[in-house]
Design an enzyme around this catalytic site. Sequence first.
Site, PDB file in Angstrom:
ATOM      1  CG  ASP A  98       6.413  -7.961  -2.853  1.00  0.00           C
ATOM      2  OD1 ASP A  98       6.916  -7.654  -1.720  1.00  0.00           O
ATOM      3  OD2 ASP A  98       6.063  -7.350  -3.659  1.00  0.00           O
ATOM      4  CG  ASP A 206       5.590  -4.506   1.467  1.00  0.00           C
ATOM      5  OD1 ASP A 206       5.307  -3.888   0.389  1.00  0.00           O
ATOM      6  OD2 ASP A 206       4.626  -4.399   2.583  1.00  0.00           O
ATOM      7  CD  GLU A 264       8.063  -0.491  -0.158  1.00  0.00           C
ATOM      8  OE1 GLU A 264       7.343   0.306  -0.755  1.00  0.00           O
ATOM      9  OE2 GLU A 264       7.698  -1.029   0.817  1.00  0.00           O
ATOM     10  CG  HIS A 336       3.040  -2.371  -6.698  1.00  0.00           C
ATOM     11  ND1 HIS A 336       4.352  -2.506  -6.681  1.00  0.00           N
ATOM     12  CD2 HIS A 336       2.268  -2.529  -5.540  1.00  0.00           C
ATOM     13  CE1 HIS A 336       4.563  -2.500  -4.937  1.00  0.00           C
ATOM     14  NE2 HIS A 336       3.248  -2.283  -4.433  1.00  0.00           N
ATOM     15  CG  ASP A 337       2.870   1.073  -3.892  1.00  0.00           C
ATOM     16  OD1 ASP A 337       1.963   0.444  -4.215  1.00  0.00           O
ATOM     17  OD2 ASP A 337       3.842   0.927  -3.100  1.00  0.00           O
TER      18      ASP A 337
HETATM   19  O1  TEU Z   1       4.224   0.270   0.094  1.00  0.00           O
HETATM   20  C1  TEU Z   1       4.747   0.807   1.132  1.00  0.00           C
HETATM   21  C2  TEU Z   1       4.649   2.427   0.975  1.00  0.00           C
HETATM   22  O2  TEU Z   1       5.281   3.033   1.166  1.00  0.00           O
HETATM   23  C3  TEU Z   1       3.275   2.745   0.283  1.00  0.00           C
HETATM   24  O3  TEU Z   1       2.590   3.352   1.498  1.00  0.00           O
HETATM   25  C4  TEU Z   1       3.316   3.948  -0.475  1.00  0.00           C
HETATM   26  O4  TEU Z   1       4.310   5.101  -0.104  1.00  0.00           O
HETATM   27  C5  TEU Z   1       2.076   4.516  -0.863  1.00  0.00           C
HETATM   28  O5  TEU Z   1       1.180   3.562  -1.250  1.00  0.00           O
HETATM   29  C6  TEU Z   1       2.216   5.393  -2.167  1.00  0.00           C
HETATM   30  O6  TEU Z   1       1.077   6.235  -2.554  1.00  0.00           O
HETATM   31  C7  TEU Z   1       4.284  -1.216   0.134  1.00  0.00           C
HETATM   32  C8  TEU Z   1       3.703  -1.738  -0.867  1.00  0.00           C
HETATM   33  O7  TEU Z   1       4.558  -1.549  -2.041  1.00  0.00           O
HETATM   34  C9  TEU Z   1       2.110  -1.236  -1.117  1.00  0.00           C
HETATM   35  O8  TEU Z   1       1.652  -1.842  -2.549  1.00  0.00           O
HETATM   36  C10 TEU Z   1       1.424  -1.897  -0.039  1.00  0.00           C
HETATM   37  O9  TEU Z   1       0.348  -1.238   0.137  1.00  0.00           O
HETATM   38  C11 TEU Z   1       2.082  -1.525   1.301  1.00  0.00           C
HETATM   39  O10 TEU Z   1       3.456  -1.462   1.352  1.00  0.00           O
HETATM   40  C12 TEU Z   1       1.544  -2.550   2.507  1.00  0.00           C
HETATM   41  O11 TEU Z   1       1.817  -3.601   2.182  1.00  0.00           O
END
Ligand code: TEU
Length: 568
Positions: A98, A206, A264, A336-337
């Site tokens: 990542d 990211d 992403e 994970h989100d």
């Molecule tokens: O996520 C980016 C992102 O778009 C998130 O804000 C997501 O849409 C949101 O959390 C959904 O609820 C990336 C990573 O995957 C995330 O874990 C990190 O917190 C974020 O960037 C900051 O690095």
Amino acid sequence: MTETWWKKAVVYQIYPRSFADSDGDGMGDLRGIIDHLDHLAELGVDVLWLSPIYPSPQDDNGYDISDYQNIEPLFGSLEIFDELLTGVHQRGMKLIMDLVVNHSSDEHEWFLESRAAKDSPKRDWYWWRAARDGMAPGTPGAEPTNWGSVFGGPAWEFDEKTGEYYLHLFSRKQPDLNWENPEVRQAVYTMMRWWLDRGVDGFRMDVINMISKVVPLPDGRLSAGSAYADGSAGFVGGPRLHEYLQEMYREVFEGREGLLTVGEMPGVTVDEAKLHTDPDRHEIDMVFQFDHVWADRGPDPWLLQKLQLTNLKAILGRWQAGLAEVGWNSLYWNNHDQPRIVSRYGDDSPEHRVASAKMLGTVLHLHRGTPYVYQGEELGMTNYPFGGIADFRDIEALGQYKQALELEGRTPEEVLTVLRARGRDNARTPMQWDTTAQAGFSTGTPWLAVNPNYPQINAADQRQDPDSVFHYYRQLIALRHREPVIAEGDFTMLLPNDERLYAFTRRLGDTELLVIGNFTGESVQAEIEDAASWSGAELLLTNLPGASSSALTLAPWQAVIYKRSYPH
Ligand code: TEU
């Protein structure tokens, strides 16, 4: 190996702190991953993506990095990392890291130096700005722009020492790096080359579409009921993004083979994605976009919306059509989100959980693009039965809850209803390995509670059971490896107006596939054009007994894949 090997590949995402804990501290670690590599090899995935494992204060579970060239001690060491990488390669898999370079941790040496003084040589490595004209620094509303941070509160933090603010699109412990500064870009490229030289096979990048900001930073649009503005027009797909990605390609990837780069990109459009992934433009291999996981999101963030299947089909159909000739997409339901897909677009009741998990896997994996499996998805893991806000650990859930209650007049129950269904902690509960205490994740106390359904849903049982979600995912992955039409074929959406069935065909040369998924708990007759012409087609895969190509009646949550030669 061709340079598009990843079209046939399936990626598996590991969230290290929740995957497997080898030393009983309640936190997953690299040794835990090494111990379970055979699970992944048996599943048949080609690439592992590790969420961040670098040293970090863990404000956002590692997405706040304080040292890009080391391993977080909670997770292991560089020696253990090398051992893991060897184990992955020995099993014929690849490993991607990542890459979190839109921001660093505020505890990164770069930021400490930047923060030290206005004339620090690294001052300009981050976004420092004075208070809004005519306003007293540090007072409410004096922030340089009206942007809100993703995790609640303003996107600016006032720094007493130098009397200026720094930008943080995410938490205040995640200051945004200033990509306008060529020294920042070179420092990032040097670090990336260091990892590639160590043997890693690429990067998941990211929020990489946020690295270029509109200068000067513009105020955003304030919508009724929100405390802060949406600043995304000032940083999503910014003016220099293509230039930066092309420079990164030249500086880091050119001349190296067998790698994978995935960007992403929340909010990316189909047209932009096509440019980013056009192989002739040398930017990245594929995007990770969000439209289909935002399909059940309405204008009010605190009002839960039910998925409309026709909307999901319109979105995914648009992406399939837009990247049909040029470009490439990632296919995912979970990461994970995101909440667990079987609890979201499927049915996690004991009656339908297994069938709906398999149906969702079928529909996703048969699209054109590279499928991603998020840990536990291959078991049909579900959302967690969260009670109150004290059950949540995620900085996003806690920050948004606070903002909604304190500044936007929402009630706890209103916000909790959405967090329970959509909160990121749903994805982050420990991996359910077996029926022993803590699901075999840890001998200690897990950092986030194990889902109480682990006696019914766990890897050990599913590996024994040929009808499990695990073995079905294994078949889906094997099918992609075996059938070129799945990786390379074209895509035609059928039944766009049907709220119950998701149906499409794929074709490559003289092979044609018909895929149908029933998104309901009732049996449904598929009224596709020329249905009779499919009678006699070969059934490649189904999740339930009783499929018949002559009837095309789908049982509740059934999925079918038929194959025939073309023209038939
Ligand atoms: O996520 C980016 C992102 O778009 C998130 O804000 C997501 O849409 C949101 O959390 C959904 O609820 C990336 C990573 O995957 C995330 O874990 C990190 O917190 C974020 O960037 C900051 O690095």
